[in-house]
Design a protein around this motif. Structure first.
Motif, PDB file in Angstrom:
ATOM      1  N   GLU A  76       1.029  -0.653  -0.228  1.00 32.62           N
ATOM      2  CA  GLU A  76       0.186  -0.257   0.298  1.00 32.62           C
ATOM      3  C   GLU A  76       1.191   1.091   0.112  1.00 32.62           C
ATOM      4  N   PHE A  77       0.053   1.497  -0.870  1.00 35.35           N
ATOM      5  CA  PHE A  77       1.516   3.629  -1.016  1.00 35.35           C
ATOM      6  C   PHE A  77       0.591   5.142  -0.541  1.00 35.35           C
ATOM      7  N   PHE A  78      -0.478   4.926  -1.006  1.00 29.15           N
ATOM      8  CA  PHE A  78      -1.531   5.852  -1.786  1.00 29.15           C
ATOM      9  C   PHE A  78      -2.124   6.675  -0.006  1.00 29.15           C
ATOM     10  N   ILE A  79      -2.753   5.686   0.514  1.00 32.66           N
ATOM     11  CA  ILE A  79      -3.081   6.215   2.112  1.00 32.66           C
ATOM     12  C   ILE A  79      -1.787   6.667   3.014  1.00 32.66           C
ATOM     13  N   PRO A  80      -1.120   5.352   3.082  1.00 33.50           N
ATOM     14  CA  PRO A  80       0.045   5.749   4.302  1.00 33.50           C
ATOM     15  C   PRO A  80       0.528   6.786   3.937  1.00 33.50           C
ATOM     16  N   LEU A  81       0.996   7.396   2.228  1.00 37.04           N
ATOM     17  CA  LEU A  81       1.727   8.749   2.299  1.00 37.04           C
ATOM     18  C   LEU A  81       1.131   9.583   2.840  1.00 37.04           C
ATOM     19  N   VAL A  82      -0.356  10.126   3.012  1.00 40.01           N
ATOM     20  CA  VAL A  82      -1.056  10.800   3.062  1.00 40.01           C
ATOM     21  C   VAL A  82      -1.384  10.493   4.738  1.00 40.01           C
ATOM     22  N   MET A  83      -1.147   9.464   4.724  1.00 39.20           N
ATOM     23  CA  MET A  83      -1.458   9.684   6.974  1.00 39.20           C
ATOM     24  C   MET A  83      -0.039  10.146   7.431  1.00 39.20           C
ATOM     25  N   LEU A  84       1.215   8.757   7.220  1.00 38.97           N
ATOM     26  CA  LEU A  84       2.355   9.248   7.652  1.00 38.97           C
ATOM     27  C   LEU A  84       2.960  10.444   7.280  1.00 38.97           C
ATOM     28  N   THR A  85       3.752  11.542   7.782  1.00 36.23           N
ATOM     29  CA  THR A  85       4.255  12.842   7.194  1.00 36.23           C
ATOM     30  C   THR A  85       5.833  12.349   7.586  1.00 36.23           C
ATOM     31  N   SER A  86       5.577  11.846   8.582  1.00 32.49           N
ATOM     32  CA  SER A  86       7.031  12.143   9.388  1.00 32.49           C
ATOM     33  C   SER A  86       8.651  10.391   8.497  1.00 32.49           C
ATOM     34  N   GLY A  87       9.611  10.775   8.983  1.00 26.77           N
ATOM     35  CA  GLY A  87      10.573   9.966   8.494  1.00 26.77           C
ATOM     36  C   GLY A  87      10.268   8.537   9.608  1.00 26.77           C
ATOM     37  N   ASP A  88      10.094   8.483  11.040  1.00 24.82           N
ATOM     38  CA  ASP A  88      10.460   7.763  11.521  1.00 24.82           C
ATOM     39  C   ASP A  88       8.684   6.617  11.632  1.00 24.82           C
ATOM     40  N   THR A  89       8.092   7.197  11.246  1.00 22.41           N
ATOM     41  CA  THR A  89       6.609   6.339  10.681  1.00 22.41           C
ATOM     42  C   THR A  89       6.057   5.885   9.430  1.00 22.41           C
ATOM     43  N   GLN A  90       7.522   6.410   8.471  1.00 24.38           N
ATOM     44  CA  GLN A  90       6.973   5.440   7.537  1.00 24.38           C
ATOM     45  C   GLN A  90       7.358   4.554   7.017  1.00 24.38           C
ATOM     46  N   THR A  91       6.601   3.472   5.586  1.00 28.54           N
ATOM     47  CA  THR A  91       6.705   2.548   5.791  1.00 28.54           C
ATOM     48  C   THR A  91       7.971   2.521   3.575  1.00 28.54           C
ATOM     49  N   VAL A  92       8.092   0.938   3.458  1.00 27.02           N
ATOM     50  CA  VAL A  92       9.402   0.641   2.381  1.00 27.02           C
ATOM     51  C   VAL A  92       8.734   1.792   1.192  1.00 27.02           C
ATOM     52  N   PRO A  93       7.848   1.508   0.551  1.00 24.06           N
ATOM     53  CA  PRO A  93       7.077   2.354  -0.343  1.00 24.06           C
ATOM     54  C   PRO A  93       7.048   3.569  -0.259  1.00 24.06           C
ATOM     55  N   ILE A  94       7.250   4.028   0.593  1.00 30.09           N
ATOM     56  CA  ILE A  94       7.534   5.737   0.791  1.00 30.09           C
ATOM     57  C   ILE A  94       8.469   5.945   0.690  1.00 30.09           C
ATOM     58  N   ALA A  95       9.433   4.761   1.227  1.00 32.39           N
ATOM     59  CA  ALA A  95      10.904   5.568   1.200  1.00 32.39           C
ATOM     60  C   ALA A  95      10.880   5.139  -0.325  1.00 32.39           C
ATOM     61  N   LEU A  96      10.404   4.150  -0.556  1.00 36.27           N
ATOM     62  CA  LEU A  96      11.036   3.852  -2.410  1.00 36.27           C
ATOM     63  C   LEU A  96      11.204   5.937  -3.274  1.00 36.27           C
ATOM     64  N   SER A  97       9.454   6.228  -3.024  1.00 38.37           N
ATOM     65  CA  SER A  97       9.161   7.599  -3.442  1.00 38.37           C
ATOM     66  C   SER A  97       9.840   8.415  -3.272  1.00 38.37           C
ATOM     67  N   SER A  98      10.679   8.192  -2.344  1.00 39.13           N
ATOM     68  CA  SER A  98      11.481   9.890  -1.816  1.00 39.13           C
ATOM     69  C   SER A  98      12.450  10.133  -2.530  1.00 39.13           C
ATOM     70  N   LEU A  99      13.157   8.799  -3.498  1.00 38.21           N
ATOM     71  CA  LEU A  99      13.999   8.311  -4.197  1.00 38.21           C
ATOM     72  C   LEU A  99      14.156   9.817  -5.200  1.00 38.21           C
ATOM     73  N   GLN A 100      12.325  10.110  -5.690  1.00 39.06           N
ATOM     74  CA  GLN A 100      12.302  10.954  -7.061  1.00 39.06           C
ATOM     75  C   GLN A 100      12.232  12.175  -6.826  1.00 39.06           C
ATOM     76  N   GLY A 101      13.100  13.128  -7.163  1.00 35.93           N
ATOM     77  CA  GLY A 101      12.952  14.486  -7.038  1.00 35.93           C
ATOM     78  C   GLY A 101      12.099  14.873  -8.747  1.00 35.93           C
ATOM     79  N   ASP A 102      12.163  17.000  -7.982  1.00 36.21           N
ATOM     80  CA  ASP A 102      11.020  17.354  -9.175  1.00 36.21           C
ATOM     81  C   ASP A 102      11.722  17.597 -10.654  1.00 36.21           C
ATOM     82  N   ARG A 103      12.991  17.717 -10.476  1.00 32.46           N
ATOM     83  CA  ARG A 103      13.567  17.855 -12.009  1.00 32.46           C
ATOM     84  C   ARG A 103      15.499  16.411 -11.926  1.00 32.46           C
ATOM     85  N   MET A 104      15.523  15.451 -11.105  1.00 31.53           N
ATOM     86  CA  MET A 104      16.638  14.396 -11.094  1.00 31.53           C
ATOM     87  C   MET A 104      15.310  13.276 -10.431  1.00 31.53           C
ATOM     88  N   LEU A 105      16.329  12.234 -11.107  1.00 35.33           N
ATOM     89  CA  LEU A 105      16.005  10.593 -10.782  1.00 35.33           C
ATOM     90  C   LEU A 105      17.097   9.952 -11.003  1.00 35.33           C
TER      91      LEU A 105
END
Length: 300
Positions: free
Chosen positions: A234-263
């Motif tokens: 699951e990605f969408f609901i945890p992305l909205v519900m969990l905002t700090s790094g200490d509570t996020q899950t693995v799929p959200i960690a993967l999405s944090s690698l993608q920036g606005d202008r750089m991948l």
């Protein structure tokens, strides 16, 4: 006369119509088997190709990836992407959050499904068909339509940026499907067996754990495995519900690698590889349980 009889029997045995047909059938069955095996092998290659590309690009350096193509082999084994992903997203914390939330949802969702299905399928409550229809409709609702009321309710009870909000939400969501499945199974449960247990003085709680639970336990094990994997991905609901790094899950960690202008594609592949290993090990450990559960459910 004996020689003529022997010659006639030998001729009949050699020209017996069943034998050539039998060899021909064996040949055709063998050709069909090889054709099916070739098709299955081709499908397996197509399915494994994305994972092979992910592993290959996970060990490329950014310069090696930009100078070549994604299909080219790496010129050297580059492991800095794995180390960078591990430290940048603080992967052990994300991994632990995904493990305990997914495991808790799997257990709670499965037993909540059992209790609901026991009341609907065995208890024969009024409006049983309508209740099952409501659970079916709940499975069809998109998460985008649920996220706002879920977020507001979590905010009112003080569960914003709290992994327990994910546990509660997905326990209810997953149990909707589990209730629908188990209620259809318990709807055909032998009434004579339940009446015999009641005549022996068993209470409803005893009937549930001593009569019903042993029968549906293989199906529950399959549900538990599915609930764990579904919650892990699951990605969408945890992305909205969990905002700090200490509570996020693995799929959200993967999405944090993608920036606005750089991948950084090699680092993203390295993170996907590291994130895939726990689910792969989980599937290997519970593969026999999944196979037994599906087979037992099919036989019953």
């Amino acid at each position: 006369m004996r020689r003529k009889d022997a010659d006639m029997s030998a001729t009949t045995a050699s020209t017996r119509p069943g034998r050539p047909g039998r060899h021909r059938d064996r040949f055709h069955r063998g050709a069909t088997r090889w054709l099916i095996l070739a098709v299955v092998g081709l499908v397996a290659v197509v399915m494994v190709t994305p994972f092979a590309l992910m592993v290959m690009n996970a060990f490329k350096s950014p310069s090696d990836y930009s100078s070549g193509s994604p299909l080219a082999l790496p010129t050297e084994i580059y492991t800095d992407g794995l180390v960078y992903f591990w430290h940048r997203v603080d992967f052990p914390i994300k991994l632990w959050n995904s493990i305990w939330t997914s495991a808790l949802v799997a257990v709670l969702g499965t037993f909540l499904s059992l209790f609901n299905a026991y009341a609907i399928g065995v208890g024969r409550v009024r409006g049983r068909a309508w209740i099952i229809a409501v659970f079916m409709i709940a499975n069809m609702l998109p998460q985008e339509g649920l996220i706002y009321p879920l977020f507001m309710m979590a905010r009112r009870v003080g569960l914003t940026d709290n992994p327990w909000s994910i546990v509660i939400i997905f326990t209810v969501i997953q149990s909707a499907f589990g209730t629908y499945l188990l209620s259809s199974v318990l709807g055909t449960f032998p009434r004579a067996l339940l009446e015999a247990a009641e005549l022996d003085g068993a209470s409803r709680w005893q009937i549930l754990w001593r009569v019903v639970y042993p029968v549906v336990r293989p199906t529950m094990s399959v549900l538990m495995i599915f609930f764990f994997i579904w919650t892990w991905n699951e990605f969408f609901i945890p992305l909205v519900m969990l905002t700090s790094g200490d509570t996020q899950t693995v799929p959200i960690a993967l999405s944090s690698l993608q920036g606005d202008r750089m991948l950084d594609v090699p680092t993203l592949n390295a993170g996907a590889l590291v994130s895939l290993i726990p689910t792969f090990l989980f599937f290997l450990v519970f593969q026999r349980t999944l196979t037994r559960g599906v087979t037992a459910g099919a036989v019953k």
